[in-house]
Motif scaffolding. Structure first.
Motif, PDB file in Angstrom:
ATOM      1  N   HIS A 377       8.252   3.207  -2.691  1.00 22.22           N
ATOM      2  CA  HIS A 377       6.796   3.045  -2.690  1.00 22.22           C
ATOM      3  C   HIS A 377       6.392   1.757  -1.975  1.00 22.22           C
ATOM      4  N   LEU A 378       7.137   0.670  -2.201  1.00 23.43           N
ATOM      5  CA  LEU A 378       6.809  -0.590  -1.532  1.00 23.43           C
ATOM      6  C   LEU A 378       6.961  -0.457  -0.020  1.00 23.43           C
ATOM      7  N   PRO A 393      -9.205   2.680  12.001  1.00 23.44           N
ATOM      8  CA  PRO A 393      -9.326   1.271  11.591  1.00 23.44           C
ATOM      9  C   PRO A 393      -8.608   1.034  10.271  1.00 23.44           C
ATOM     10  N   ASP A 394      -8.203  -0.224  10.045  1.00 26.10           N
ATOM     11  CA  ASP A 394      -7.530  -0.581   8.801  1.00 26.10           C
ATOM     12  C   ASP A 394      -8.397  -0.254   7.601  1.00 26.10           C
ATOM     13  N   SER A 395      -7.788   0.341   6.575  1.00 19.52           N
ATOM     14  CA  SER A 395      -8.515   0.528   5.316  1.00 19.52           C
ATOM     15  C   SER A 395      -8.573  -0.812   4.592  1.00 19.52           C
ATOM     16  N   ASN A 396      -9.499  -0.926   3.682  1.00 16.96           N
ATOM     17  CA  ASN A 396      -9.598  -2.173   2.906  1.00 16.96           C
ATOM     18  C   ASN A 396      -8.324  -2.399   2.089  1.00 16.96           C
ATOM     19  N   PHE A 397      -7.726  -1.296   1.625  1.00 21.45           N
ATOM     20  CA  PHE A 397      -6.484  -1.409   0.854  1.00 21.45           C
ATOM     21  C   PHE A 397      -5.385  -2.052   1.704  1.00 21.45           C
ATOM     22  N   ALA A 437       6.801  -5.878 -10.585  1.00 22.03           N
ATOM     23  CA  ALA A 437       5.420  -6.378 -10.599  1.00 22.03           C
ATOM     24  C   ALA A 437       4.643  -5.915  -9.371  1.00 22.03           C
ATOM     25  N   SER A 438       5.280  -5.930  -8.192  1.00 19.09           N
ATOM     26  CA  SER A 438       4.606  -5.497  -6.960  1.00 19.09           C
ATOM     27  C   SER A 438       4.286  -4.009  -7.012  1.00 19.09           C
ATOM     28  N   PHE A 439       5.227  -3.222  -7.500  1.00 23.78           N
ATOM     29  CA  PHE A 439       5.009  -1.776  -7.627  1.00 23.78           C
ATOM     30  C   PHE A 439       3.807  -1.513  -8.538  1.00 23.78           C
ATOM     31  N   GLU A 440       3.770  -2.181  -9.699  1.00 21.77           N
ATOM     32  CA  GLU A 440       2.667  -1.974 -10.633  1.00 21.77           C
ATOM     33  C   GLU A 440       1.339  -2.411 -10.025  1.00 21.77           C
ATOM     34  N   TYR A 442       0.472  -2.453  -6.731  1.00 23.27           N
ATOM     35  CA  TYR A 442       0.018  -1.525  -5.689  1.00 23.27           C
ATOM     36  C   TYR A 442      -0.330  -0.143  -6.232  1.00 23.27           C
ATOM     37  N   LYS A 443       0.214   0.188  -7.401  1.00 23.41           N
ATOM     38  CA  LYS A 443      -0.132   1.454  -8.041  1.00 23.41           C
ATOM     39  C   LYS A 443      -1.373   1.322  -8.926  1.00 23.41           C
TER      40      LYS A 443
END
Length: 447
Positions: A377-378, A393-397, A437-440, A442-443
């Motif tokens: 996922h990362l 264009p880039d999304s805000n996310f 922590a990064s996975f949580e 971004y999810k």
């Protein structure tokens, strides 16, 4: 190959030759290597990376950091013992060039300290997660934008090659990575080949690969300085190992064989009586039965047998190295030292139990499954942010993702391959805890 070249003190960017006899004895160049590794952020991150049990909550299970420190201690002993005999056999190394026994120990100790520095979170399953993201996952969409060798770097992502990248890569304001001596970098390279061809022979040096296409020129400079024997040329190069790489490998083999086994016992995954019996078989020629029988608890008995086993295997590894020194220098020794061990049967028995009871235990498998999905996922998150499909264009996310990963500072002119490799190396640099922590984040599971 010859020891004078193999013990080169040269560092990236040096214009003049560094001579051993001109070294300051209070802080030798090879000892500086050790210091630079241990103070690096990449090494410190190993304190929260899996050795056996991912995200273990117990205080006696090894992490990559404690494992690396122990491998380094064993490597130092191997190097010193071998170095003493090498200097006796080749006295000019000491009388003319000034090399000492401890130089060999310092080189092997530093290389051993760094041997896992490029490994991703969640152990070897982390390597597989990164590789399979590009071979069978969403990362396969980049295949047509890469050369076969570049694509192979990604689908067989290798912690050893990533380690070489960390130790040597140029970054803004930092040339040559940690600027280690070429001797230490040579000893670090257990697999002095590129990713293609994949396992072309049964030679131990062909088992994996040691550098990405991005660092190929750097590796060739190091190989030339050290006088490594080239065994394949043309588009896909390979060299014989630096002799001291065999001792680095032996130190790692000793530690993971004995100490992973010990972790399994402490975790209750391996029956104590059963396990102690296997260790006794390994040290039956050196055990003091009276002393062993006087020990009243399992921890003390285990500690005694572990120390004996490590010492037994160190002694034999040095003997095997010295017996095969000429073949190793000629690039004609194609096995690990312990493939020649008189204790091969006992070692295989211990490893077999470790595989069945530890590496394939429910706890390990469950956490590796979770780690696999998190890393996938990362990678998906970062590749879509930095290499979006189409001209949209880039999304805000995606903009927020870029801001959330400041270390992923990717120049616009960088190639797709270099960007993907940078993303992989960054993801591999994350600790187990930061990956979770990064996975949580971004999810959307963590605020």
């Amino acid at each position: 190959m010859n020891w004078e070249q193999l013990l080169s003190l040269k560092r990236y960017g040096d214009k003049n030759k560094r001579l051993r006899k001109e070294q300051n004895e209070t802080r030798l160049g090879f000892e500086v290597d050790y210091d630079r590794i241990i103070f690096s952020s990449a090494f410190r991150s190993l304190q929260d990376k899996t050795q056996v049990i991912p995200l273990s909550k117990t205080d006696f299970v090894h992490t990559r950091l404690t494992h690396s420190l122990e491998v380094s201690v064993v490597g130092r002993s191997l190097g010193r013992l071998a170095g003493q005999k090498i200097l006796e056999k080749h006295p000019h190394l000491k009388t003319i060039h000034g090399y000492q026994m401890n130089d060999f120990g310092a080189i092997v100790a530093a290389a051993a300290l760094a041997h896992d520095i490029g490994n991703p979170p969640f152990g070897h399953s982390g390597e597989k997660a990164i590789g399979e993201y590009f071979s069978i996952g969403n990362g396969k969409r980049f295949k047509e934008q890469l050369t076969p060798a570049q694509y192979q770097d990604l689908i067989k992502f290798e912690g050893n090659a990533n380690g070489f990248k960390i130790l040597t890569e140029n970054r803004p304001g930092i040339s040559g990575g940690l600027r280690l001596s070429f001797a230490t970098l040579g000893a670090f390279m257990k697999y002095p080949k590129e990713s293609l061809p994949h396992k072309p022979t049964r030679n131990i040096g062909d088992k994996k690969f040691g550098f990405f296409q991005n660092e190929k020129d750097i590796f060739e400079d190091i190989a030339a300085e050290l006088g490594l024997k080239q065994v394949r040329s043309g588009d896909h190069i390979a060299y014989s190992r630096h002799p001291l790489a065999f001792l680095v490998e032996a130190a790692d083999d000793i530690c993971y064989t004995i100490i992973d086994f010990e972790d399994g016992i402490n975790l209750g995954l391996i029956n104590e009586e059963y396990a102690l019996e296997y260790l006794i078989k390994l040290v039956k020629n050196s055990i003091n039965t009276a002393k062993y029988n006087s020990l009243t608890n399992t921890a003390d008995r285990l500690s005694y047998l572990r120390a004996l086993a490590i010492n037994t295997l160190i002694t034999e590894a040095v003997e095997l190295f010295l017996h095969n020194e000429e073949a190793i220098l000629a690039g004609e020794f194609h096995e690990s030292l312990f493939d020649k061990s008189s204790y091969e049967a006992q070692i295989k028995d211990i490893i077999k139990i470790s595989v069945e009871r530890i590496y394939q235990s429910e706890e390990v498998i469950d956490k590796e499954i979770a780690g696999y999905k998190m890393l996938s996922h990362l990678l998906d998150t970062y590749t879509h942010a930095f290499l979006p499909e189409g001209d949209l264009p880039d999304s805000n996310f995606n903009i927020l993702v870029k801001r959330s990963a400041p270390k992923l500072n990717i120049p616009e002119e960088q190639s797709v391959y270099q960007t993907l490799l940078q993303i992989c190396s960054y993801t591999a640099s994350l600790t187990d805890g930061i990956t979770v922590a990064s996975f949580e984040k971004y999810k959307g599971l963590r605020l």
